[in-house]
Design a protein around this motif. Structure first.
Motif, PDB file in Angstrom:
ATOM      1  N   GLY A   9       0.579  -1.399  -0.309  1.00 29.14           N
ATOM      2  CA  GLY A   9      -0.188   0.147  -0.259  1.00 29.14           C
ATOM      3  C   GLY A   9       0.790   1.122   0.435  1.00 29.14           C
ATOM      4  N   ALA A  10       0.066   2.049   0.251  1.00 24.21           N
ATOM      5  CA  ALA A  10       0.960   3.962   0.167  1.00 24.21           C
ATOM      6  C   ALA A  10       1.958   3.583   1.485  1.00 24.21           C
ATOM      7  N   VAL A  11       2.460   3.421   2.614  1.00 21.42           N
ATOM      8  CA  VAL A  11       3.572   3.320   3.305  1.00 21.42           C
ATOM      9  C   VAL A  11       4.494   1.850   2.550  1.00 21.42           C
ATOM     10  N   GLY A  12       4.592   1.093   2.583  1.00 19.58           N
ATOM     11  CA  GLY A  12       4.772   0.102   1.843  1.00 19.58           C
ATOM     12  C   GLY A  12       6.170   0.646   1.117  1.00 19.58           C
ATOM     13  N   HIS A  13       4.590   1.259  -0.259  1.00 18.94           N
ATOM     14  CA  HIS A  13       5.360   2.043  -1.857  1.00 18.94           C
ATOM     15  C   HIS A  13       6.406   2.690  -1.263  1.00 18.94           C
ATOM     16  N   ALA A  14       6.061   3.999  -0.619  1.00 21.12           N
ATOM     17  CA  ALA A  14       6.415   5.070  -0.084  1.00 21.12           C
ATOM     18  C   ALA A  14       7.962   4.906   0.051  1.00 21.12           C
ATOM     19  N   LEU A  15       8.108   3.936   1.632  1.00 21.49           N
ATOM     20  CA  LEU A  15       9.438   3.399   2.327  1.00 21.49           C
ATOM     21  C   LEU A  15      10.194   2.432   1.312  1.00 21.49           C
ATOM     22  N   ARG A  18      12.409   4.716  -0.815  1.00 22.95           N
ATOM     23  CA  ARG A  18      13.367   5.326   0.170  1.00 22.95           C
ATOM     24  C   ARG A  18      14.668   4.306  -0.054  1.00 22.95           C
ATOM     25  N   LEU A  19      14.416   3.546   0.864  1.00 27.84           N
ATOM     26  CA  LEU A  19      15.382   2.414   1.149  1.00 27.84           C
ATOM     27  C   LEU A  19      16.020   2.716  -0.270  1.00 27.84           C
ATOM     28  N   VAL A  20      14.979   2.126  -1.362  1.00 29.58           N
ATOM     29  CA  VAL A  20      15.991   2.090  -2.298  1.00 29.58           C
ATOM     30  C   VAL A  20      17.615   3.064  -2.740  1.00 29.58           C
ATOM     31  N   GLN A  21      16.397   3.962  -2.894  1.00 32.13           N
ATOM     32  CA  GLN A  21      17.092   5.301  -3.108  1.00 32.13           C
ATOM     33  C   GLN A  21      18.360   5.195  -1.851  1.00 32.13           C
ATOM     34  N   CYS A  22      18.631   4.695  -0.930  1.00 27.06           N
ATOM     35  CA  CYS A  22      19.402   5.230   0.541  1.00 27.06           C
ATOM     36  C   CYS A  22      20.348   4.287   0.458  1.00 27.06           C
ATOM     37  N   GLY A  23      20.014   2.901  -0.507  1.00 26.33           N
ATOM     38  CA  GLY A  23      20.813   2.323  -0.741  1.00 26.33           C
ATOM     39  C   GLY A  23      20.515   0.175  -0.118  1.00 26.33           C
ATOM     40  N   TYR A  24      19.562   0.414   0.282  1.00 24.24           N
ATOM     41  CA  TYR A  24      18.979  -1.073   0.544  1.00 24.24           C
ATOM     42  C   TYR A  24      18.670  -1.737  -0.580  1.00 24.24           C
ATOM     43  N   THR A  25      18.592  -3.004  -0.777  1.00 23.93           N
ATOM     44  CA  THR A  25      18.169  -3.613  -1.808  1.00 23.93           C
ATOM     45  C   THR A  25      16.553  -3.928  -1.194  1.00 23.93           C
ATOM     46  N   GLN A 120       3.386  11.278   8.832  1.00 20.93           N
ATOM     47  CA  GLN A 120       3.004  11.854   7.292  1.00 20.93           C
ATOM     48  C   GLN A 120       1.990  10.996   6.748  1.00 20.93           C
ATOM     49  N   THR A 121       1.808  12.085   6.213  1.00 20.93           N
ATOM     50  CA  THR A 121       0.004  11.403   5.580  1.00 20.93           C
ATOM     51  C   THR A 121       0.745  10.346   4.337  1.00 20.93           C
ATOM     52  N   LEU A 122       0.318   9.646   3.518  1.00 22.45           N
ATOM     53  CA  LEU A 122       1.581   9.611   2.749  1.00 22.45           C
ATOM     54  C   LEU A 122       0.117   8.124   1.630  1.00 22.45           C
ATOM     55  N   THR A 123      -0.187   8.470   0.265  1.00 21.58           N
ATOM     56  CA  THR A 123      -0.908   8.198  -0.213  1.00 21.58           C
ATOM     57  C   THR A 123       0.053   7.356  -1.658  1.00 21.58           C
ATOM     58  N   LEU A 124      -0.582   6.373  -2.097  1.00 22.27           N
ATOM     59  CA  LEU A 124       0.230   5.508  -3.289  1.00 22.27           C
ATOM     60  C   LEU A 124       1.356   6.905  -4.765  1.00 22.27           C
ATOM     61  N   ASP A 125       0.573   7.684  -4.620  1.00 24.17           N
ATOM     62  CA  ASP A 125       1.007   8.969  -5.590  1.00 24.17           C
ATOM     63  C   ASP A 125       2.236   9.066  -4.543  1.00 24.17           C
ATOM     64  N   SER A 126       2.196   9.111  -3.286  1.00 21.48           N
ATOM     65  CA  SER A 126       3.373   9.911  -2.862  1.00 21.48           C
ATOM     66  C   SER A 126       4.803   9.671  -3.303  1.00 21.48           C
ATOM     67  N   PRO A 127       5.361  10.343  -3.650  1.00 20.58           N
ATOM     68  CA  PRO A 127       7.182   9.922  -4.510  1.00 20.58           C
ATOM     69  C   PRO A 127       7.396   9.955  -2.708  1.00 20.58           C
ATOM     70  N   PRO A 128       9.016   9.166  -3.243  1.00 17.83           N
ATOM     71  CA  PRO A 128      10.370   8.924  -1.872  1.00 17.83           C
ATOM     72  C   PRO A 128      10.264   9.705  -0.840  1.00 17.83           C
ATOM     73  N   SER A 129      10.554  11.081  -1.808  1.00 16.23           N
ATOM     74  CA  SER A 129      10.754  12.287  -1.266  1.00 16.23           C
ATOM     75  C   SER A 129       9.806  12.668  -0.085  1.00 16.23           C
ATOM     76  N   ALA A 130       8.433  12.409   0.117  1.00 14.29           N
ATOM     77  CA  ALA A 130       7.834  12.476   1.353  1.00 14.29           C
ATOM     78  C   ALA A 130       7.898  12.312   2.560  1.00 14.29           C
ATOM     79  N   LEU A 131       8.762  10.777   2.785  1.00 12.58           N
ATOM     80  CA  LEU A 131       9.679  10.460   3.505  1.00 12.58           C
ATOM     81  C   LEU A 131      11.277  11.920   4.345  1.00 12.58           C
ATOM     82  N   GLU A 132      11.982  12.500   3.720  1.00  9.94           N
ATOM     83  CA  GLU A 132      12.983  13.355   4.315  1.00  9.94           C
ATOM     84  C   GLU A 132      12.499  13.989   4.910  1.00  9.94           C
ATOM     85  N   GLY A 133      12.847  14.175   5.664  1.00 12.64           N
ATOM     86  CA  GLY A 133      13.444  15.493   6.769  1.00 12.64           C
ATOM     87  C   GLY A 133      12.090  15.431   7.939  1.00 12.64           C
ATOM     88  N   ILE A 134      10.745  13.739   7.893  1.00 15.59           N
ATOM     89  CA  ILE A 134       9.993  13.746   8.507  1.00 15.59           C
ATOM     90  C   ILE A 134      10.212  13.166  10.411  1.00 15.59           C
TER      91      ILE A 134
END
Length: 141
Positions: A9-15, A18-25, A120-134
């Protein structure tokens, strides 16, 4: 670090993104609906997309449960039935309303547990950057 995402869902998508952007697999995405798992798996290049609990990769050290609050305990119960090296695995859920007590089934098998809730409120359209600085609410080991 490798992580499996349970719940597409929305949280799974965003996390996951974002984790991939931060180097996670992301090793796997599991969801009730295989189509949802496949969509997210494609977005993060995860080799496994499934609705079958047995497809959780054997030695993935971090499992993120990103499902509705009332599904956390049943998911943890299903996971606990899998033969895994639980002592080397951390299982986290993303609910802001539930504590790590919802993960008791995997904790009893030896897993470390964590509640990790993005403020942070997240939707399926939330970009990974929505998790930055929260801020995140965190509770557990």
């Amino acid at each position: 670090m490798t992580v499996a995402i349970i719940g597409a869902g929305a949280v799974g998508h965003a996390l996951a993104q974002r984790l991939v952007q931060c180097g996670y697999t992301v090793s796997a995405v599991l969801s009730r609906r295989r189509e949802s798992a496949e969509t997210l798996a494609r977005a993060v290049d995860a080799p496994v997309a499934s609705s079958d609990w047995c497809d959780v990769p054997f030695q993935t050290p971090l499992l993120l449960i990103c499902v509705p609050d009332d599904a956390i305990e049943p998911v943890a119960g299903r996971l606990a039935n899998l033969a895994r090296p639980w002592e080397s695995i951390t299982v986290a859920h993303t609910s802001g309303a539930r504590t790590t007590a919802a993960l008791e089934a995997v904790a009893a098998r030896g897993a470390s547990t964590l509640s990790l809730h993005p403020m942070q409120t997240l939707t399926l359209d939330s970009p990974p950057s929505a998790l930055e600085g929260i801020y995140f609410g965190i509770e557990g080991e």
